[in-house]
Design a protein around this motif. Structure first.
Motif, PDB file in Angstrom:
ATOM      1  N   MET A  45       7.584 -13.358  -0.452  1.00 25.12           N
ATOM      2  CA  MET A  45       7.600 -12.178   0.021  1.00 25.12           C
ATOM      3  C   MET A  45       8.320 -11.824   1.280  1.00 25.12           C
ATOM      4  O   MET A  45       7.889 -12.396   2.151  1.00 25.12           O
ATOM      5  CB  MET A  45       6.379 -11.562  -0.527  1.00 25.12           C
ATOM      6  N   THR A  46       9.203 -11.154   1.010  1.00 30.19           N
ATOM      7  CA  THR A  46      10.012 -10.934   2.396  1.00 30.19           C
ATOM      8  C   THR A  46       9.411  -9.666   2.949  1.00 30.19           C
ATOM      9  O   THR A  46       9.544  -8.573   2.609  1.00 30.19           O
ATOM     10  CB  THR A  46      11.858 -10.890   2.363  1.00 30.19           C
ATOM     11  N   PHE A  47       9.455  -9.296   4.661  1.00 31.18           N
ATOM     12  CA  PHE A  47       8.949  -8.170   5.076  1.00 31.18           C
ATOM     13  C   PHE A  47      10.074  -7.994   5.525  1.00 31.18           C
ATOM     14  O   PHE A  47      10.694  -8.257   7.033  1.00 31.18           O
ATOM     15  CB  PHE A  47       7.785  -8.945   5.190  1.00 31.18           C
ATOM     16  N   ARG A  48      10.454  -6.565   6.056  1.00 32.66           N
ATOM     17  CA  ARG A  48      10.897  -6.007   7.458  1.00 32.66           C
ATOM     18  C   ARG A  48       9.992  -5.895   8.387  1.00 32.66           C
ATOM     19  O   ARG A  48       9.313  -6.319   8.605  1.00 32.66           O
ATOM     20  CB  ARG A  48      10.921  -4.648   7.011  1.00 32.66           C
ATOM     21  N   PRO A  49      11.228  -6.756   9.333  1.00 30.36           N
ATOM     22  CA  PRO A  49      10.144  -6.818  10.854  1.00 30.36           C
ATOM     23  C   PRO A  49       9.137  -5.795  10.665  1.00 30.36           C
ATOM     24  O   PRO A  49       7.625  -6.506  11.539  1.00 30.36           O
ATOM     25  CB  PRO A  49      11.313  -7.027  11.386  1.00 30.36           C
ATOM     26  N   ASN A  50       8.610  -4.930  11.037  1.00 29.57           N
ATOM     27  CA  ASN A  50       8.160  -3.808  11.701  1.00 29.57           C
ATOM     28  C   ASN A  50       8.165  -2.537  10.589  1.00 29.57           C
ATOM     29  O   ASN A  50       6.908  -1.923  10.650  1.00 29.57           O
ATOM     30  CB  ASN A  50      10.079  -2.749  12.892  1.00 29.57           C
ATOM     31  N   SER A  51       7.751  -3.435   9.094  1.00 30.37           N
ATOM     32  CA  SER A  51       6.852  -2.905   8.625  1.00 30.37           C
ATOM     33  C   SER A  51       5.717  -2.932   8.761  1.00 30.37           C
ATOM     34  O   SER A  51       4.960  -3.875   9.370  1.00 30.37           O
ATOM     35  CB  SER A  51       7.485  -3.297   7.026  1.00 30.37           C
ATOM     36  N   LEU A  52       5.231  -1.908   8.084  1.00 32.26           N
ATOM     37  CA  LEU A  52       3.320  -2.105   8.357  1.00 32.26           C
ATOM     38  C   LEU A  52       3.088  -3.510   7.471  1.00 32.26           C
ATOM     39  O   LEU A  52       1.479  -4.162   8.257  1.00 32.26           O
ATOM     40  CB  LEU A  52       2.876  -1.222   7.373  1.00 32.26           C
TER      41      LEU A  52
ATOM     42  N   GLY B 145       0.730 -10.513   1.685  1.00 29.92           N
ATOM     43  CA  GLY B 145       0.217  -8.697   2.457  1.00 29.92           C
ATOM     44  C   GLY B 145      -0.731  -8.224   1.749  1.00 29.92           C
ATOM     45  O   GLY B 145      -1.004  -8.273   0.471  1.00 29.92           O
ATOM     46  N   PRO B 146      -0.782  -7.081   2.406  1.00 25.95           N
ATOM     47  CA  PRO B 146      -1.412  -5.841   2.320  1.00 25.95           C
ATOM     48  C   PRO B 146      -0.955  -4.919   0.989  1.00 25.95           C
ATOM     49  O   PRO B 146      -0.090  -4.691   0.961  1.00 25.95           O
ATOM     50  CB  PRO B 146      -2.380  -5.224   3.830  1.00 25.95           C
ATOM     51  N   THR B 147      -2.053  -4.699   0.197  1.00 26.34           N
ATOM     52  CA  THR B 147      -1.924  -3.227  -0.119  1.00 26.34           C
ATOM     53  C   THR B 147      -1.935  -2.017   1.099  1.00 26.34           C
ATOM     54  O   THR B 147      -3.979  -1.973   1.212  1.00 26.34           O
ATOM     55  CB  THR B 147      -2.879  -2.907  -1.091  1.00 26.34           C
ATOM     56  N   ILE B 148      -1.208  -1.117   1.431  1.00 25.24           N
ATOM     57  CA  ILE B 148      -1.713  -0.137   3.176  1.00 25.24           C
ATOM     58  C   ILE B 148      -1.447   1.541   1.475  1.00 25.24           C
ATOM     59  O   ILE B 148      -0.775   1.948   0.984  1.00 25.24           O
ATOM     60  CB  ILE B 148       0.042   0.298   3.131  1.00 25.24           C
ATOM     61  N   ILE B 149      -3.017   1.363   1.953  1.00 21.85           N
ATOM     62  CA  ILE B 149      -3.651   2.838   2.012  1.00 21.85           C
ATOM     63  C   ILE B 149      -2.476   3.984   2.555  1.00 21.85           C
ATOM     64  O   ILE B 149      -3.141   3.916   3.889  1.00 21.85           O
ATOM     65  CB  ILE B 149      -4.444   2.905   1.548  1.00 21.85           C
ATOM     66  N   ASP B 150      -2.436   4.762   2.084  1.00 17.54           N
ATOM     67  CA  ASP B 150      -1.555   5.611   2.556  1.00 17.54           C
ATOM     68  C   ASP B 150      -1.868   7.676   3.293  1.00 17.54           C
ATOM     69  O   ASP B 150      -2.289   7.802   4.154  1.00 17.54           O
ATOM     70  CB  ASP B 150       0.377   5.641   2.664  1.00 17.54           C
ATOM     71  N   LYS B 151      -2.869   7.928   1.746  1.00 18.69           N
ATOM     72  CA  LYS B 151      -3.170   9.099   1.615  1.00 18.69           C
ATOM     73  C   LYS B 151      -4.054   9.139   0.739  1.00 18.69           C
ATOM     74  O   LYS B 151      -4.437   8.268  -0.028  1.00 18.69           O
ATOM     75  CB  LYS B 151      -2.162   9.988   1.773  1.00 18.69           C
ATOM     76  N   ALA B 152      -5.285   9.860   1.006  1.00 18.99           N
ATOM     77  CA  ALA B 152      -5.498  10.339  -0.108  1.00 18.99           C
ATOM     78  C   ALA B 152      -5.847  11.786  -1.096  1.00 18.99           C
ATOM     79  O   ALA B 152      -5.550  13.207  -0.391  1.00 18.99           O
ATOM     80  CB  ALA B 152      -7.215   9.653   0.522  1.00 18.99           C
ATOM     81  N   GLN B 153      -6.592  12.199  -2.285  1.00 17.55           N
ATOM     82  CA  GLN B 153      -6.606  13.428  -2.723  1.00 17.55           C
ATOM     83  C   GLN B 153      -7.670  13.561  -3.840  1.00 17.55           C
ATOM     84  O   GLN B 153      -7.811  12.145  -4.938  1.00 17.55           O
ATOM     85  CB  GLN B 153      -5.372  13.969  -3.263  1.00 17.55           C
ATOM     86  N   GLY B 154      -9.230  13.502  -3.857  1.00 15.80           N
ATOM     87  CA  GLY B 154     -10.249  13.699  -4.516  1.00 15.80           C
ATOM     88  C   GLY B 154     -11.087  12.174  -4.310  1.00 15.80           C
ATOM     89  O   GLY B 154     -10.299  11.648  -3.128  1.00 15.80           O
ATOM     90  N   ILE B 155     -10.417  12.053  -5.654  1.00 19.19           N
ATOM     91  CA  ILE B 155     -10.881  10.766  -6.006  1.00 19.19           C
ATOM     92  C   ILE B 155      -9.770   9.241  -6.557  1.00 19.19           C
ATOM     93  O   ILE B 155      -9.985   7.898  -6.467  1.00 19.19           O
ATOM     94  CB  ILE B 155     -12.158  10.226  -7.147  1.00 19.19           C
TER      95      ILE B 155
END
Length: 456
Positions: free
Chosen positions: A1-8, A30-40
């Motif tokens: 998997m290739t990552f952008r140098p400055n990506s999270l 790499g991780p799963t980046i959780i960015d936001k949430a709404q309810g469940i």
């Protein structure tokens, strides 16, 4: 998997160590980046939406963001952002929260000690067990018994109490005073023709044999989760706790109920101890205490324990225990408001109202070829994945069936908690009947996709 140098993703790999993670494979995936949430529901940084079937870590009872709690934290931080409760200092939020917890306690309790996590609550309880027996002149009562596959924390002492060998491996643990009795998982371990009551009697006999082998005068306490969370969301078999508690009383062994997962509505009562008629000497709690929006835990102790603490601290000149953030005013204010929200919305009543749908919907999966069993109560439960229903034989680990189910579930927008060959459910307590059915349907699609990949 290739990552952008400055990506999270790339920055995460360069900077973080992730708990309960294969660190070697994480460097590749790499991780799963959780960015936001709404309810469940939570959303990753690519906009994918997931129903969170595990409430994070059994804990986000009100979902993943509550504006009302954010406002309480802000106002408390403005008025008194921090103060300690060492050496006879105090403040309103800690006092009010302690009073409320004592009102809610499943059995009469005398006092509350605050910490920052469930691990710290159980670690504190371990120390108090030993402190108590020293205070009453029986320091030889030092051994503590928990169950195989139990989970009680990650500190050196609480993970020694934990009965999961993978959490001991190569850490030089567990420490010597900690013992483990049988895992009371009826489906997995019952003998042919053995009823739940008979199985429970066998589990109680195993505990008594362990106590007698070690010497009753050396056994200090017994720990138990009302429902075993990290053991796979395993509910106790019929008659289990009645028989276990009779043995503890017979040999004068303290009983600590670990309510870190089960407390505050999860089992259909405010406490799992009420669901299963437990009479503990201490209760550890955390997670849903603040809906997991603030790091706080509470240990409730009965008067028997407290009076011994008073006597011993007088003899020694002080109670030499505590944490910098114990009773932190902002955390306490958030927890207190969380309890008010539970009362206003009748969280226990809501859990009881949706429980039949939860048990029926998830229980219906037992008709699937991959599912051998389901058990649950309230809004906690687990299904067992098997290769053969009749023999209860699990799949060959090399097939990585649980990982396949998890991957397909995520593609279908569902986050699960899989533990060995079990899938555990502990959704946010605000889940609706429609969302429970949605959770079931997403998992069913994942099970079907996995079955299609397995060799016939």
């Amino acid at each position: 998997m290739t990552f952008r140098p400055n990506s999270l993703h790339a920055r995460d790999i360069a900077s973080l160590v992730h708990p309960q993670t294969n660190l070697q494979s994480h460097l590749q995936t790499g991780p799963t980046i959780i960015d936001k949430a709404q309810g469940i529901y939570v959303y990753d940084d690519e906009g994918n939406k997931y129903l969170e079937g595990a409430a994070g870590l059994w804990s986000a009872s009100l979902g993943f963001g509550v504006e009302r709690l954010a406002k309480v934290a802000y106002e408390q931080m403005r008025s008194l952002g921090y103060y300690q409760i060492y050496r006879s200092h105090s403040h309103g939020p800690a006092i009010e929260l302690a009073e409320r917890l004592l009102q809610l306690a499943p059995v009469p309790m005398s006092k509350v000690l605050f910490q920052c996590s469930g691990s710290e609550a159980n670690d504190t309880a371990i120390k108090l067990v030993w402190y108590y027996w020293h205070a009453v002149g029986k320091p030889e009562k030092r051994k503590i018994i928990a169950r195989t596959q139990s989970y009680h924390g990650s500190t050196c002492a609480s993970v020694s109490l934990t009965g999961k060998p993978d959490m001991h491996a190569d850490f030089g643990l567990p420490f010597a005073p900690f013992l483990h009795t049988s895992f009371p998982h009826y489906y997995r371990f019952h003998e042919t023709g053995e009823s739940e009551e008979q199985f429970s009697a066998r589990m109680a006999d195993a505990l008594e044999r362990l106590i007698l082998a070690e010497g009753p005068d050396t056994v200090a306490a017994f720990w138990a989760e009302p429902v075993m969370g990290a053991g796979g969301a395993v509910v106790p078999p019929k008659g289990y706790f009645e028989k276990i508690q009779a043995i503890l009383k017979k040999y004068d062994i303290l009983f600590v109920a670990d309510e870190v997962i089960c407390g505050f509505g999860r089992t259909g009562n405010m406490w799992g101890s009420q669901t299963y008629d437990l009479k503990p000497d201490m209760v550890s709690s955390a997670k849903a205490l603040s809906a997991s929006l603030a790091p706080i835990s509470a240990l409730l102790i009965n008067d028997r324990i407290f009076q011994a603490m008073v006597s011993e601290s007088g003899k020694l000149g002080g109670f030499a225990h505590g944490y910098t953030y114990a009773g932190h005013p902002v955390m306490a204010a958030v927890a207190l408001e969380t309890l008010k929200i539970y009362e206003e919305m009748d969280i226990v009543g809501h859990v009881r109202a949706v429980q039949p749908t939860f048990l029926e919907a998830i229980g219906s999966l037992t008709s699937h070829p991959l599912v051998g069993h389901f058990c649950g109560t309230g809004l906690i439960g687990g299904i067992e994945i098997v290769a053969d229903k009749d023999s209860r034989r699990p799949h060959d680990p090399a097939l990585q069936v649980a990982s396949k189910i998890d991957a397909h579930a995520r593609r279908n927008g569902l986050i699960l908690r899989y533990i060995g060959n079990r899938i555990a459910f502990s959704p946010p307590l605000i889940i609706t009947e429609g969302q429970i059915v949605e959770m079931r349907d997403k998992l069913l699609a994942a099970l079907n996709a996995t079955l299609a990949e397995l060799p016939s």
